[in-house]
Design a protein around this motif. Structure first.
Motif, mmCIF file in Angstrom:
data_model
loop_
_atom_site.group_PDB
_atom_site.id
_atom_site.type_symbol
_atom_site.label_atom_id
_atom_site.label_comp_id
_atom_site.label_asym_id
_atom_site.label_seq_id
_atom_site.Cartn_x
_atom_site.Cartn_y
_atom_site.Cartn_z
ATOM 1 N N THR A 198 67.630 103.131 26.913
ATOM 2 C CA THR A 198 68.091 102.602 25.627
ATOM 3 C C THR A 198 69.004 103.652 25.011
ATOM 4 N N ALA A 199 70.189 103.243 24.597
ATOM 5 C CA ALA A 199 71.183 104.190 24.095
ATOM 6 C C ALA A 199 71.372 105.291 25.132
ATOM 7 N N ASP A 200 71.259 106.547 24.732
ATOM 8 C CA ASP A 200 71.472 107.634 25.697
ATOM 9 C C ASP A 200 70.163 108.313 26.074
ATOM 10 N N THR A 201 69.032 107.615 25.891
ATOM 11 C CA THR A 201 67.736 108.206 26.220
ATOM 12 C C THR A 201 66.883 107.224 27.022
ATOM 13 N N LEU A 202 65.875 107.768 27.673
ATOM 14 C CA LEU A 202 64.888 106.952 28.381
ATOM 15 C C LEU A 202 63.535 107.623 28.234
ATOM 16 N N GLU A 203 62.601 106.927 27.604
ATOM 17 C CA GLU A 203 61.253 107.449 27.405
ATOM 18 C C GLU A 203 60.375 107.016 28.565
ATOM 19 N N LEU A 204 59.835 107.983 29.301
ATOM 20 C CA LEU A 204 58.937 107.718 30.427
ATOM 21 C C LEU A 204 57.527 108.051 29.976
ATOM 22 N N THR A 205 56.661 107.054 29.936
ATOM 23 C CA THR A 205 55.337 107.226 29.342
ATOM 24 C C THR A 205 54.238 107.553 30.347
ATOM 25 N N GLY A 206 54.588 107.647 31.615
ATOM 26 C CA GLY A 206 53.591 108.053 32.590
ATOM 27 C C GLY A 206 52.621 106.979 33.003
ATOM 28 N N GLU A 207 52.957 105.730 32.731
ATOM 29 C CA GLU A 207 52.080 104.641 33.155
ATOM 30 C C GLU A 207 52.089 104.533 34.682
ATOM 31 N N PRO A 208 50.947 104.333 35.324
ATOM 32 C CA PRO A 208 50.917 104.192 36.781
ATOM 33 C C PRO A 208 51.383 102.806 37.208
ATOM 34 N N PRO A 209 51.871 102.654 38.429
ATOM 35 C CA PRO A 209 52.237 101.323 38.934
ATOM 36 C C PRO A 209 51.003 100.442 39.043
ATOM 37 N N THR A 210 51.221 99.138 38.851
ATOM 38 C CA THR A 210 50.088 98.210 38.829
ATOM 39 C C THR A 210 50.149 97.157 39.930
ATOM 40 N N ALA A 211 51.189 97.198 40.783
ATOM 41 C CA ALA A 211 51.324 96.175 41.829
ATOM 42 C C ALA A 211 52.017 96.761 43.046
ATOM 43 N N PRO A 212 51.627 96.299 44.242
ATOM 44 C CA PRO A 212 52.325 96.733 45.457
ATOM 45 C C PRO A 212 53.664 96.011 45.571
ATOM 46 N N VAL A 213 54.515 96.504 46.493
ATOM 47 C CA VAL A 213 55.829 95.881 46.690
ATOM 48 C C VAL A 213 56.125 95.767 48.180
ATOM 49 N N ASP A 214 57.027 94.879 48.481
ATOM 50 C CA ASP A 214 57.566 94.731 49.837
ATOM 51 C C ASP A 214 59.072 94.829 49.689
ATOM 52 N N VAL A 215 59.665 95.940 50.088
ATOM 53 C CA VAL A 215 61.076 96.196 49.774
ATOM 54 C C VAL A 215 61.834 96.644 51.020
ATOM 55 N N THR A 216 63.079 96.193 51.090
ATOM 56 C CA THR A 216 64.006 96.655 52.121
ATOM 57 C C THR A 216 65.012 97.592 51.477
ATOM 58 N N VAL A 217 65.036 98.828 51.943
ATOM 59 C CA VAL A 217 66.016 99.803 51.467
ATOM 60 C C VAL A 217 67.333 99.506 52.169
ATOM 61 N N ALA A 218 68.350 99.109 51.401
ATOM 62 C CA ALA A 218 69.615 98.686 51.985
ATOM 63 C C ALA A 218 70.766 99.164 51.111
ATOM 64 N N SER A 219 71.967 99.160 51.680
ATOM 65 C CA SER A 219 73.138 99.681 50.985
ATOM 66 C C SER A 219 73.464 98.901 49.719
ATOM 67 N N HIS A 220 73.051 97.630 49.639
ATOM 68 C CA HIS A 220 73.255 96.836 48.428
ATOM 69 C C HIS A 220 71.997 96.802 47.567
ATOM 70 N N GLY A 221 70.964 97.540 47.952
ATOM 71 C CA GLY A 221 69.729 97.558 47.187
ATOM 72 C C GLY A 221 69.448 98.938 46.651
ATOM 73 N N ILE A 222 68.178 99.363 46.709
ATOM 74 C CA ILE A 222 67.868 100.698 46.207
ATOM 75 C C ILE A 222 68.475 101.733 47.150
ATOM 76 N N TYR A 223 68.825 102.875 46.592
ATOM 77 C CA TYR A 223 69.370 103.963 47.388
ATOM 78 C C TYR A 223 68.340 104.437 48.412
ATOM 79 N N SER A 224 68.832 104.829 49.570
ATOM 80 C CA SER A 224 67.959 105.480 50.539
ATOM 81 C C SER A 224 67.369 106.753 49.936
ATOM 82 N N ASP A 225 68.131 107.427 49.063
ATOM 83 C CA ASP A 225 67.635 108.620 48.383
ATOM 84 C C ASP A 225 66.415 108.311 47.507
#
Length: 446
Positions: free
Chosen positions: A305-332
């Motif tokens: 939001t604006a020029d900041t991002l507040e990270l509150t440390g909440e843990p993830p609550t669901a598993p995922v099935d993801v393909t890392v691809a050049s048009h998706g999330i970075y391999s990094d």
């Protein structure tokens, strides 16, 4: 150059972090924007530059090749007028991968250039981990250059004239439908940089779409090499062998996407509140859209939001099935989402289609107590088993692996030795110092 960074860190984890962190400009975008500036005639001022090894080495190379360089804090001023060099210093090139993108500028100036074998993270598919170079050679050849590839990965390139052409960048993908693979990004960047100095208008079909490319296109357009997007998604680049209009240009780099992912993961692992500042919200949100969507699927909120991002440390609550691809999330980003998946309930699956061997962190995470299995570039992560075993020694084989292991150690009460920490200087301004300032206990091993 700065003193050699520590190779081993001693981490006493289990501490909560708290505080603000300023996010610098995007490493991958700086590399291409600098390379683009050197192809033109304009003096280019780049703001929000990251203070990392890639920046230091690329600026040293630019000076060595005759360009005017002024570096003041996070601002770099590049005057390409004196660029005349034909051979890049092998000692500098060996320290990073990004030097390869200087080839088009040097080729346009002198008609001949030699690039020694480049360094960087060894995440390639070859047994040695060497990064591929054939995509660069093939792209340059399509513009009329003669290219000799050395057995060590060096490149010698000659061209009396660069001529515009039409390229379908899917030719450098491993999967044309998915449009992904280890050659795709580099081929797109090399094509755009070469097109800037070619005679005529180049059409690039199905280009790699991420911010390290879009930032470059913005810069070229601002310096007089007109670019436009067709309704079909092609990019047209009007080559200017004269280097464009020559008027001064200023460019502010987009925030570093992977730094944001790194700190978001650190906050979740340590149940901490961290505030990221200095963000470029619109371009950051666009470039990070696949990561933001995946985080949301895991129950996390990463919206700047604006020029900041507040990270509150909440843990993830669901598993995922993801393909890392050049048009998706970075391999990094993959090692960090893998860490998050160890905390989530259920079983997550991660498929890597860019750098298929990029799982060197998995045996080390298993040593720390994670439950992860890898088969044929696919990882199965059993949630509820985050890193938890102290008194271990682990080693990161590349930049992001080292960062992920450092974050894993922060979550473990007790001591963990993290080797391979010298990789961190190529992607983070000073990650260790920032972590310590926010409350972590991390020390360099004497």
């Amino acid at each position: 150059m700065s003193a050699a960074p520590p190779s081993v860190l001693r981490v006493r984890g289990g501490r909560t972090l708290s505080g603000d962190v300023r996010v610098p400009g995007f490493k991958h975008a700086f590399v291409t924007v600098l390379a683009g500036a050197l192809t033109g005639r304009s003096t280019v001022t780049i703001d929000n530059c990251p203070a990392i090894e890639e920046t230091r080495v690329l600026l040293a190379l630019a000076r060595d090749l005759g360009a005017g360089v002024r570096h003041d804090g996070s601002t770099v001023r590049i005057d390409p007028a004196g660029l005349t060099g034909r051979t890049l210093d092998a000692r500098l090139v060996d320290r990073i991968h990004g030097a390869v993108y200087l080839l088009p500028a040097l080729l346009a100036r002198s008609g001949r250039v030699h690039l020694p074998a480049a360094g960087g993270c060894r995440i390639g598919d070859e047994g040695s981990g060497a990064r591929p170079v054939r995509q660069y050679a093939e792209v340059l050849q399509r513009f009329g250059a003669e290219v000799t590839v050395g057995a060590d990965g060096s490149l010698t390139v000659r061209a009396d004239r660069l001529t515009a052409c039409e390229l379908d960048l899917r030719d450098w993908t491993s999967d044309r439908e998915l449009r992904s693979g280890p050659l795709y990004s580099g081929a797109t960047k090399m094509a755009i940089l070469t097109a800037a100095s070619a005679h005529g208008t180049t059409r690039l079909r199905h280009p790699y779409p991420k911010p390290d490319v879009t930032e470059l296109v913005r810069l070229l357009d601002a310096t007089g090499r007109a670019t436009r997007h067709t309704p079909e998604g092609d990019v047209l680049i009007e080559g200017r062998p004269d280097g464009g209009h020559g008027r001064p240009v200023r460019h502010v780099l987009v925030s570093d996407l992977i730094t944001v992912v790194t700190w978001a993961t650190a906050a979740a692992l340590t149940k901490s509140t961290v505030r990221l500042t200095g963000l470029t919200p619109d371009r950051l949100a666009a470039g990070l859209a696949p990561e933001i969507a995946l985080a949301r699927a895991m129950g996390l909120d990463w919206r700047p939001t604006a020029d900041t991002l507040e990270l509150t440390g909440e843990p993830p609550t669901a598993p995922v099935d993801v393909t890392v691809a050049s048009h998706g999330i970075y391999s990094d980003s993959q090692p960090f989402f893998m860490l998050l998946a160890t905390m989530a309930p259920g079983v997550s699956h991660l498929r890597e289609t860019v750098w298929r061997r990029r799982f060197t962190h998995v045996p080390e995470l298993r040593r720390l107590g994670a439950d992860i299995e890898v088969s044929d570039a696919r990882a199965r992560v059993t949630g509820g088993c985050p890193p938890s075993r102290p008194d271990q020694s682990v080693t990161g084989g590349d930049l992001r692996a080292a960062a992920a292991l450092l974050l894993a150690a922060l979550a473990i009460p007790g001591e963990v030795r993290v080797g391979g920490a010298a990789h961190l200087v190529r992607g983070y301004e000073d990650l260790v110092t920032d972590l310590v300032r926010l409350g972590a206990d991390v020390r360099a091993e004497p």
